[in-house]
Write an enzyme that holds these catalytic residues in place. Structure first.
Site, PDB file in Angstrom:
ATOM      1  N   HIS A  73      -8.097  -4.965   9.936  1.00 41.59           N
ATOM      2  CA  HIS A  73      -7.843  -4.620   8.537  1.00 41.59           C
ATOM      3  C   HIS A  73      -6.534  -5.219   8.032  1.00 41.59           C
ATOM      4  CE1 HIS A  73      -5.589  -0.938  10.126  1.00 41.59           C
ATOM      5  NE2 HIS A  73      -4.732  -1.463   9.279  1.00 41.59           N
ATOM      6  N   ASN A 124      -8.457  -3.293  14.187  1.00 37.71           N
ATOM      7  CA  ASN A 124      -9.841  -3.578  13.791  1.00 37.71           C
ATOM      8  C   ASN A 124      -9.921  -4.708  12.768  1.00 37.71           C
ATOM      9  OD1 ASN A 124      -8.893  -2.356  11.487  1.00 37.71           O
ATOM     10  ND2 ASN A 124     -10.343  -0.651  11.500  1.00 37.71           N
ATOM     11  N   GLU A 131     -10.361  -1.826   5.148  1.00 38.15           N
ATOM     12  CA  GLU A 131     -11.008  -1.641   6.441  1.00 38.15           C
ATOM     13  C   GLU A 131     -12.242  -2.547   6.562  1.00 38.15           C
ATOM     14  OE1 GLU A 131      -9.739   0.114   8.755  1.00 38.15           O
ATOM     15  OE2 GLU A 131      -8.539   1.737   7.895  1.00 38.15           O
ATOM     16  N   ASP A 163       0.834  -1.195   0.000  1.00 40.93           N
ATOM     17  CA  ASP A 163       0.000   0.000   0.000  1.00 40.93           C
ATOM     18  C   ASP A 163       0.872   1.250   0.000  1.00 40.93           C
ATOM     19  OD1 ASP A 163       0.983  -0.116   2.644  1.00 40.93           O
ATOM     20  OD2 ASP A 163      -0.896  -0.906   3.430  1.00 40.93           O
TER      21      ASP A 163
END
Length: 240
Positions: free
Chosen positions: A135, A133, A140, A66
């Site tokens: 991801h 979380n 996400e 990314d």
């Protein structure tokens, strides 16, 4: 999904490095996609030492998972991280370095360019961390398991993690990121996820023992025979 439990962060980093080293040594033209953040820092120290002590990467190509949208030399960028922690520290350079361009004026064209690289250089290994979380990359919670490279918007928990990791203010933190999609992540020949620390324990529990759901993107790895998950005792502390 293969789960490897180790004692601590140092052992996790060493085991992860050994898997990457094995790919570099055993593949004819290895292609490895790397990630950033706090988790792989020690792994990169091992990799730098190995390369500078004779590990041959002349046929190896490195890609990235990314990239933040922002000036290339900002403290938080993948470009800055990878050169400061790996490429500027090694005496021998790899065959190719393919990083995403977070400064691109035309994001659609940048996505098209990078998808072309992914097609030309199939990944032998995709390195991952896991967000608090659940991801993966910037996929996400709620992201489709069929997603392909796209421009993602960060959730508040990811923004807060980025602020903490890079010691930057709310005004400085990026809110968008180019990321490989879930489809691309799990279709690497080998997927290697590292997790360390009690702050990752809930995400690790959802990854390993929870339902396979878009609410925890990493849970898809339960269905991936090509995935190796290395967790330390703290990250595993909530597992049954």
């Amino acid at each position: 999904m293969k789960i490897v439990k180790v004692k601590n962060y140092d052992e996790m980093s060493k085991r992860g490095f050994e898997i990457i080293k094995e790919v570099i040594e055993n593949e004819k033209m290895p292609t490895i996609s790397l990630n950033t953040g706090g988790t792989p820092k020690e792994l990169y120290n091992h990799l730098v030492d190995a390369i500078n002590n004779g590990l041959n990467i002349s046929n190896t190509s490195f890609l990235s998972l990314d990239e933040y949208i922002g000036p290339k030399n900002s403290v938080y960028t993948v470009y800055n991280y990878m050169f400061n922690r790996l490429f500027n520290l090694i005496e021998q350079q790899p065959k190719k370095i393919f990083l995403m361009n977070g400064e691109a004026e035309n994001i659609d064209e940048e996505i098209k360019r990078y998808k072309g690289i992914l097609n030309e250089y199939p990944r032998d290994l995709q390195l991952l961390g896991i967000g608090t979380n659940g991801h993966l990359g910037a996929n996400e919670p709620g992201t489709s398991f069929d997603s392909k490279m796209f421009l993602a918007q960060h959730t508040e928990s990811t923004i807060q993690s980025t602020m903490k990791e890079y010691n930057i203010s709310r005004e400085e933190v990026p809110t968008e990121m180019l990321t490989l999609g879930m489809y691309e992540i799990i279709n690497a020949k080998k997927v290697l996820l590292l997790a360390s620390g009690k702050h990752k324990a809930k995400a690790v529990k959802n990854l390993i023992e929870g339902d396979i759901t878009k609410n925890c993107p990493a849970s898809i790895l339960q269905k991936c025979p090509n995935a190796i998950v290395i967790i330390d005792e703290d990250a595993a502390s909530l597992l049954k």
